[in-house]
Scaffold this motif. Structure first.
Motif, PDB file in Angstrom:
ATOM      1  N   LEU A 147       4.448   9.791  -4.323  1.00 16.60           N
ATOM      2  CA  LEU A 147       3.525   8.914  -3.607  1.00 16.60           C
ATOM      3  C   LEU A 147       2.433   9.697  -2.886  1.00 16.60           C
ATOM      4  O   LEU A 147       1.285   9.273  -2.834  1.00 16.60           O
ATOM      5  CB  LEU A 147       4.287   8.032  -2.615  1.00 16.60           C
ATOM      6  CG  LEU A 147       5.040   6.861  -3.223  1.00 16.60           C
ATOM      7  CD1 LEU A 147       5.929   6.191  -2.181  1.00 16.60           C
ATOM      8  CD2 LEU A 147       4.092   5.852  -3.825  1.00 16.60           C
TER       9      LEU A 147
ATOM     10  N   ALA B 277      -0.007  10.589  -5.526  1.00 17.31           N
ATOM     11  CA  ALA B 277      -0.790   9.398  -5.903  1.00 17.31           C
ATOM     12  C   ALA B 277      -1.832   9.081  -4.839  1.00 17.31           C
ATOM     13  O   ALA B 277      -2.970   8.728  -5.161  1.00 17.31           O
ATOM     14  CB  ALA B 277       0.139   8.199  -6.105  1.00 17.31           C
ATOM     15  N   ARG B 278      -1.460   9.230  -3.584  1.00 19.85           N
ATOM     16  CA  ARG B 278      -2.410   8.984  -2.495  1.00 19.85           C
ATOM     17  C   ARG B 278      -3.587   9.951  -2.588  1.00 19.85           C
ATOM     18  O   ARG B 278      -4.737   9.572  -2.404  1.00 19.85           O
ATOM     19  CB  ARG B 278      -1.701   9.127  -1.145  1.00 19.85           C
ATOM     20  CG  ARG B 278      -2.599   8.903   0.050  1.00 19.85           C
ATOM     21  CD  ARG B 278      -1.853   9.025   1.344  1.00 19.85           C
ATOM     22  NE  ARG B 278      -1.289  10.354   1.476  1.00 19.85           N
ATOM     23  CZ  ARG B 278      -0.447  10.711   2.431  1.00 19.85           C
ATOM     24  NH1 ARG B 278      -0.052   9.834   3.331  1.00 19.85           N
ATOM     25  NH2 ARG B 278       0.016  11.937   2.499  1.00 19.85           N
TER      26      ARG B 278
ATOM     27  N   GLU C 126      -5.798   8.869  -5.470  1.00 22.78           N
ATOM     28  CA  GLU C 126      -6.494   7.637  -5.112  1.00 22.78           C
ATOM     29  C   GLU C 126      -7.661   7.914  -4.161  1.00 22.78           C
ATOM     30  O   GLU C 126      -8.710   7.299  -4.260  1.00 22.78           O
ATOM     31  CB  GLU C 126      -5.506   6.670  -4.451  1.00 22.78           C
ATOM     32  CG  GLU C 126      -5.987   5.253  -4.396  1.00 22.78           C
ATOM     33  CD  GLU C 126      -4.896   4.326  -3.915  1.00 22.78           C
ATOM     34  OE1 GLU C 126      -4.806   4.107  -2.689  1.00 22.78           O
ATOM     35  OE2 GLU C 126      -4.142   3.814  -4.764  1.00 22.78           O
TER      36      GLU C 126
ATOM     37  N   GLU D 243       0.833  -1.197   0.000  1.00 28.10           N
ATOM     38  CA  GLU D 243       0.000   0.000   0.000  1.00 28.10           C
ATOM     39  C   GLU D 243       0.875   1.257   0.000  1.00 28.10           C
ATOM     40  O   GLU D 243       2.037   1.225   0.433  1.00 28.10           O
ATOM     41  CB  GLU D 243      -0.910   0.014   1.228  1.00 28.10           C
ATOM     42  CG  GLU D 243      -1.905  -1.121   1.265  1.00 28.10           C
ATOM     43  CD  GLU D 243      -2.901  -1.075   0.125  1.00 28.10           C
ATOM     44  OE1 GLU D 243      -3.348   0.022  -0.246  1.00 28.10           O
ATOM     45  OE2 GLU D 243      -3.237  -2.153  -0.396  1.00 28.10           O
ATOM     46  N   ILE D 244       0.315   2.353  -0.455  1.00 34.24           N
ATOM     47  CA  ILE D 244       1.045   3.617  -0.529  1.00 34.24           C
ATOM     48  C   ILE D 244       1.557   4.038   0.847  1.00 34.24           C
ATOM     49  O   ILE D 244       2.699   4.473   0.987  1.00 34.24           O
ATOM     50  CB  ILE D 244       0.176   4.721  -1.166  1.00 34.24           C
ATOM     51  CG1 ILE D 244      -0.014   4.441  -2.659  1.00 34.24           C
ATOM     52  CG2 ILE D 244       0.787   6.102  -0.951  1.00 34.24           C
ATOM     53  CD1 ILE D 244      -0.923   5.409  -3.383  1.00 34.24           C
ATOM     54  N   GLU D 245       0.736   3.894   1.875  1.00 31.93           N
ATOM     55  CA  GLU D 245       1.153   4.296   3.224  1.00 31.93           C
ATOM     56  C   GLU D 245       2.377   3.509   3.692  1.00 31.93           C
ATOM     57  O   GLU D 245       3.281   4.079   4.310  1.00 31.93           O
ATOM     58  CB  GLU D 245       0.001   4.140   4.212  1.00 31.93           C
ATOM     59  CG  GLU D 245      -1.098   5.157   4.035  1.00 31.93           C
ATOM     60  CD  GLU D 245      -0.628   6.605   4.075  1.00 31.93           C
ATOM     61  OE1 GLU D 245       0.206   6.959   4.948  1.00 31.93           O
ATOM     62  OE2 GLU D 245      -1.084   7.379   3.214  1.00 31.93           O
ATOM     63  N   ASP D 246       2.406   2.219   3.409  1.00 30.73           N
ATOM     64  CA  ASP D 246       3.546   1.390   3.799  1.00 30.73           C
ATOM     65  C   ASP D 246       4.812   1.834   3.065  1.00 30.73           C
ATOM     66  O   ASP D 246       5.886   1.937   3.659  1.00 30.73           O
ATOM     67  CB  ASP D 246       3.269  -0.084   3.506  1.00 30.73           C
ATOM     68  CG  ASP D 246       2.100  -0.629   4.300  1.00 30.73           C
ATOM     69  OD1 ASP D 246       1.877  -0.152   5.440  1.00 30.73           O
ATOM     70  OD2 ASP D 246       1.399  -1.520   3.785  1.00 30.73           O
ATOM     71  N   ALA D 247       4.668   2.092   1.768  1.00 34.45           N
ATOM     72  CA  ALA D 247       5.813   2.546   0.978  1.00 34.45           C
ATOM     73  C   ALA D 247       6.313   3.899   1.481  1.00 34.45           C
ATOM     74  O   ALA D 247       7.527   4.123   1.586  1.00 34.45           O
ATOM     75  CB  ALA D 247       5.428   2.641  -0.495  1.00 34.45           C
ATOM     76  N   LEU D 248       5.388   4.798   1.826  1.00 35.46           N
ATOM     77  CA  LEU D 248       5.786   6.107   2.342  1.00 35.46           C
ATOM     78  C   LEU D 248       6.580   5.986   3.639  1.00 35.46           C
ATOM     79  O   LEU D 248       7.589   6.686   3.823  1.00 35.46           O
ATOM     80  CB  LEU D 248       4.560   6.996   2.569  1.00 35.46           C
ATOM     81  CG  LEU D 248       4.037   7.725   1.348  1.00 35.46           C
ATOM     82  CD1 LEU D 248       2.683   8.358   1.631  1.00 35.46           C
ATOM     83  CD2 LEU D 248       5.026   8.774   0.885  1.00 35.46           C
TER      84      LEU D 248
END
Length: 121
Positions: free
Chosen positions: A47, A50-51, A54, A2-7
């Motif tokens: 990111l 993108a979040r 999304e 997920e985007i949050e994890d990558a961030l």
């Protein structure tokens, strides 16, 4: 991922810390080099953008269509409903509605640009 994890991971690396342990990275590691930090910060910015996109996307965007929903959309376009109204009812985007109608043969591909049901075949 997920985007949050990558961030979280990329922010930790940009802050020169190990994402798993929170400990400072060794002085000679690649993640401590200025160009790497700039690249990581740029990735963070992308990111975050993108979040934001999304979060604004309709809930059903990119989800599979059911036969019942196909039938309902076809009926709505036959009744002359506006594509924006149909999109809101189905919690999808207007381009998603148009693409589905083309796939189902309800409108011709060249009519995608106008996106008005009155011109549908």
């Amino acid at each position: 991922m997920e985007i949050e994890d990558a961030l979280k991971i990329i922010r930790a690396l940009a802050n020169r810390t190990n994402p798993e342990t929170g400990e400072a990275l060794e002085p000679g590691t690649v993640c401590r080099q200025p160009q790497t930090i700039k690249a990581l910060n740029r990735a963070i910015s992308a990111l975050v953008d993108a979040r934001g996109r999304e979060s604004k996307r309709p809930m059903n965007a990119f989800r599979a269509w059911t036969r019942a929903e196909d039938a309902q959309v076809c009926e709505e376009v036959r009744k002359g409903m506006d594509f924006r109204e149909i999109a809101k009812l189905h919690n999808r985007t207007v381009p998603g509605i148009v693409a589905r109608l083309v796939k189902l043969g309800e409108i011709a591909p060249q009519q995608q640009r106008s996106a008005t049901p009155n011109q549908a075949a």
